[in-house]
Design a protein around this motif. Structure first.
Motif, PDB file in Angstrom:
ATOM      1  N   ALA A  39       0.921  -1.184   0.030  1.00 59.50           N
ATOM      2  CA  ALA A  39       0.162   0.016   0.144  1.00 59.50           C
ATOM      3  C   ALA A  39       0.889   1.287  -0.184  1.00 59.50           C
ATOM      4  O   ALA A  39       0.535   2.365  -0.503  1.00 59.50           O
ATOM      5  CB  ALA A  39      -0.865   0.199   1.265  1.00 59.50           C
ATOM      6  N   LEU A  40       1.907   1.258   0.855  1.00 63.49           N
ATOM      7  CA  LEU A  40       2.829   2.488   0.585  1.00 63.49           C
ATOM      8  C   LEU A  40       3.439   2.544  -0.796  1.00 63.49           C
ATOM      9  O   LEU A  40       3.703   3.700  -1.138  1.00 63.49           O
ATOM     10  CB  LEU A  40       3.893   2.148   1.751  1.00 63.49           C
ATOM     11  CG  LEU A  40       4.707   3.561   2.276  1.00 63.49           C
ATOM     12  CD1 LEU A  40       4.981   3.660   3.743  1.00 63.49           C
ATOM     13  CD2 LEU A  40       5.868   3.831   1.398  1.00 63.49           C
ATOM     14  N   MET A  41       3.968   1.493  -1.340  1.00 61.08           N
ATOM     15  CA  MET A  41       4.739   1.552  -2.452  1.00 61.08           C
ATOM     16  C   MET A  41       3.706   2.154  -3.711  1.00 61.08           C
ATOM     17  O   MET A  41       4.180   2.636  -4.510  1.00 61.08           O
ATOM     18  CB  MET A  41       5.411   0.380  -2.923  1.00 61.08           C
ATOM     19  CG  MET A  41       6.225   0.335  -4.196  1.00 61.08           C
ATOM     20  SD  MET A  41       7.592   1.570  -4.008  1.00 61.08           S
ATOM     21  CE  MET A  41       8.575   0.882  -2.997  1.00 61.08           C
ATOM     22  N   ASP A  42       2.516   1.813  -3.388  1.00 60.93           N
ATOM     23  CA  ASP A  42       1.553   2.053  -4.408  1.00 60.93           C
ATOM     24  C   ASP A  42       1.487   3.593  -4.366  1.00 60.93           C
ATOM     25  O   ASP A  42       1.141   4.188  -5.614  1.00 60.93           O
ATOM     26  CB  ASP A  42       0.061   1.493  -3.905  1.00 60.93           C
ATOM     27  CG  ASP A  42      -1.132   2.102  -4.749  1.00 60.93           C
ATOM     28  OD1 ASP A  42      -0.800   2.214  -5.962  1.00 60.93           O
ATOM     29  OD2 ASP A  42      -1.892   2.417  -4.370  1.00 60.93           O
ATOM     30  N   MET A  43       1.609   4.286  -3.501  1.00 61.65           N
ATOM     31  CA  MET A  43       1.657   5.708  -3.325  1.00 61.65           C
ATOM     32  C   MET A  43       3.069   6.527  -3.586  1.00 61.65           C
ATOM     33  O   MET A  43       3.139   7.556  -3.418  1.00 61.65           O
ATOM     34  CB  MET A  43       0.730   6.022  -2.278  1.00 61.65           C
ATOM     35  CG  MET A  43      -0.510   5.432  -2.214  1.00 61.65           C
ATOM     36  SD  MET A  43      -1.368   6.384  -0.849  1.00 61.65           S
ATOM     37  CE  MET A  43      -1.801   7.914  -1.290  1.00 61.65           C
ATOM     38  N   CYS A  44       4.008   5.520  -3.452  1.00 58.53           N
ATOM     39  CA  CYS A  44       5.319   6.127  -3.680  1.00 58.53           C
ATOM     40  C   CYS A  44       6.120   5.614  -4.627  1.00 58.53           C
ATOM     41  O   CYS A  44       7.588   5.690  -4.561  1.00 58.53           O
ATOM     42  CB  CYS A  44       6.148   5.864  -2.304  1.00 58.53           C
ATOM     43  SG  CYS A  44       5.259   6.728  -0.752  1.00 58.53           S
ATOM     44  N   LEU A  45       5.614   4.840  -5.674  1.00 55.71           N
ATOM     45  CA  LEU A  45       6.369   3.988  -6.645  1.00 55.71           C
ATOM     46  C   LEU A  45       7.307   4.929  -7.541  1.00 55.71           C
ATOM     47  O   LEU A  45       8.300   4.634  -7.860  1.00 55.71           O
ATOM     48  CB  LEU A  45       5.287   3.791  -7.813  1.00 55.71           C
ATOM     49  CG  LEU A  45       6.058   2.727  -8.944  1.00 55.71           C
ATOM     50  CD1 LEU A  45       6.370   1.528  -8.293  1.00 55.71           C
ATOM     51  CD2 LEU A  45       4.774   2.538  -9.921  1.00 55.71           C
ATOM     52  N   GLU A  46       6.856   6.470  -7.850  1.00 55.57           N
ATOM     53  CA  GLU A  46       7.755   7.075  -8.647  1.00 55.57           C
ATOM     54  C   GLU A  46       9.137   7.439  -7.908  1.00 55.57           C
ATOM     55  O   GLU A  46      10.027   7.934  -8.775  1.00 55.57           O
ATOM     56  CB  GLU A  46       7.074   8.635  -8.857  1.00 55.57           C
ATOM     57  CG  GLU A  46       5.899   8.547  -9.922  1.00 55.57           C
ATOM     58  CD  GLU A  46       4.642   8.197  -9.021  1.00 55.57           C
ATOM     59  OE1 GLU A  46       3.766   7.949  -9.593  1.00 55.57           O
ATOM     60  OE2 GLU A  46       4.826   7.720  -7.745  1.00 55.57           O
TER      61      GLU A  46
END
Length: 357
Positions: free
Chosen positions: A21-28
């Motif tokens: 869930a965190l990587m989903d919003m910090c992928l860039e």
């Protein structure tokens, strides 16, 4: 010798002890725009509840974002083991072979036609059934039976290398052609979970950068509880009543369709959950915007320390002030609370959500 002609750059974009869930919003911030081959692994940190559809939906949104990167990278799902899988049969937290999200994530791999590598399947018979004299202690650190030893990482690498070798053989036997190009240019299908579209990320701040969005923190300390190479910065307090305040611009862009809660932003706070000394808190909107308060408990019985995400849905505001207040109530007898990160994006139309991930 063929690959000696090319320069290969490897990047580890992982964030320690974090869910998908965190990587989903910090992928860039974790992958390069020109990435060609991308490995994703979140079975280890997303939990052992194979019926957790919320986790599967979050994972799908992350997968959709990776498949739409600029260079259309080859995305490989590398599935490890959840907490408890490598425990002995008499351990009270032992999980069974099927207690994993791997099979749910494997369904997504099949739906999006991406390779799915199972480390569980590769070592289970050797480690769990002691074939050829092996045991889990040959592959896993015996302090927590969750982190692989060097030998464990070598077997993980073997699984990945086998995929690359088989792919190379297939290309030799059936050279790249028009049909492959058609598949590459094929648009992404609709989400497997109905209306589970990915949102557009607005902000992801963690580490020392997190301090820049905090307006005030009386009673809190900004400290690093990690190790060299694995920093774990965050605001920490053990004083009930202490309030951490954060200022945000929660105005939506005109290009983002209205989500299920109207003109609201999807704001998520990352906080630490552990099994000793942790307290409780409430996240809420203080001024400039409105949202439903969310109760947070930093304590759980699972013997591991990991990051959880709490979701707020504040209304649009040029200056939205959010607070995190430590409660007097506690389920551990102590009051330590740690806030580590802030991420937010616009909710996509039709997306579903829960308050805590």
């Amino acid at each position: 010798m063929l690959f000696c002609m090319f320069q290969v750059t490897v990047r580890n974009g992982c964030l320690p002890a974090t869910p998908s869930a965190l990587m989903d919003m910090c992928l860039e911030q974790s992958i390069d725009e020109d990435v060609d081959l991308l490995f994703i692994e979140y079975v280890a940190n997303d939990g052992a509840n194979r019926f957790d559809e919320t986790k599967a939906k979050v994972y799908e949104r992350l997968l959709r974002k990776t498949l739409q990167q600029k260079r259309k990278p080859a995305v490989v799902l590398m599935q490890l083991l959840p907490k408890g899988a490598a425990f002995g049969p008499q351990h009270r937290e032992k999980t069974q072979y099927y207690h994993t999200l791997e099979d749910a994530y494997g369904s997504l791999a099949q739906y999006y036609d991406t390779p799915w590598l199972s480390w569980r399947n590769a070592v289970w018979r050797m480690a769990e059934l002691h074939r050829y004299g092996f045991n889990w202690t040959d592959f896993m650190w015996d302090r927590d039976f969750m982190h692989p030893l060097d030998a464990g990482h070598k077997t993980i690498a073997d699984v990945a290398i086998y995929l690359l070798q088989q792919t190379a053989l297939q290309v030799v036997m059936s050279p790249y052609g028009v049909a492959d190009l058609d598949l590459l240019l094929e648009p992404l299908p609709k989400p497997m979970f109905p209306d589970n579209y990915e949102g557009k990320n607005r902000m992801c701040v963690y580490g020392e950068a997190f301090r820049g969005v905090v307006a005030s923190a009386p009673g809190w300390r900004f400290i690093d509880e990690g190790k060299p190479g694995k920093r774990k910065w965050g605001f920490v307090t053990d004083v009930p009543g202490s309030v951490l305040t954060i200022k945000l611009d929660t105005r939506r862009s005109s290009q983002t369709p209205v989500g299920p809660s109207g003109n609201r932003m999807n704001v998520m706070l990352a906080y630490l959950k552990s099994y000793v000394n942790m307290g409780q808190a409430e996240a809420y909107c203080i001024s400039g915007c409105s949202c439903k308060p969310t109760r947070l408990d930093g304590h759980h019985k699972l013997r591991q320390s990991t990051i959880f995400l709490a979701r707020l849905l504040p209304s649009e505001a040029g200056e939205c002030v959010i607070g995190v207040k430590v409660s007097k109530s506690t389920s551990s007898g102590k009051h330590k609370f740690k806030v580590m990160q802030l991420v937010y994006c616009a909710l996509a139309a039709g997306s579903q959500y829960t308050d805590v991930l």
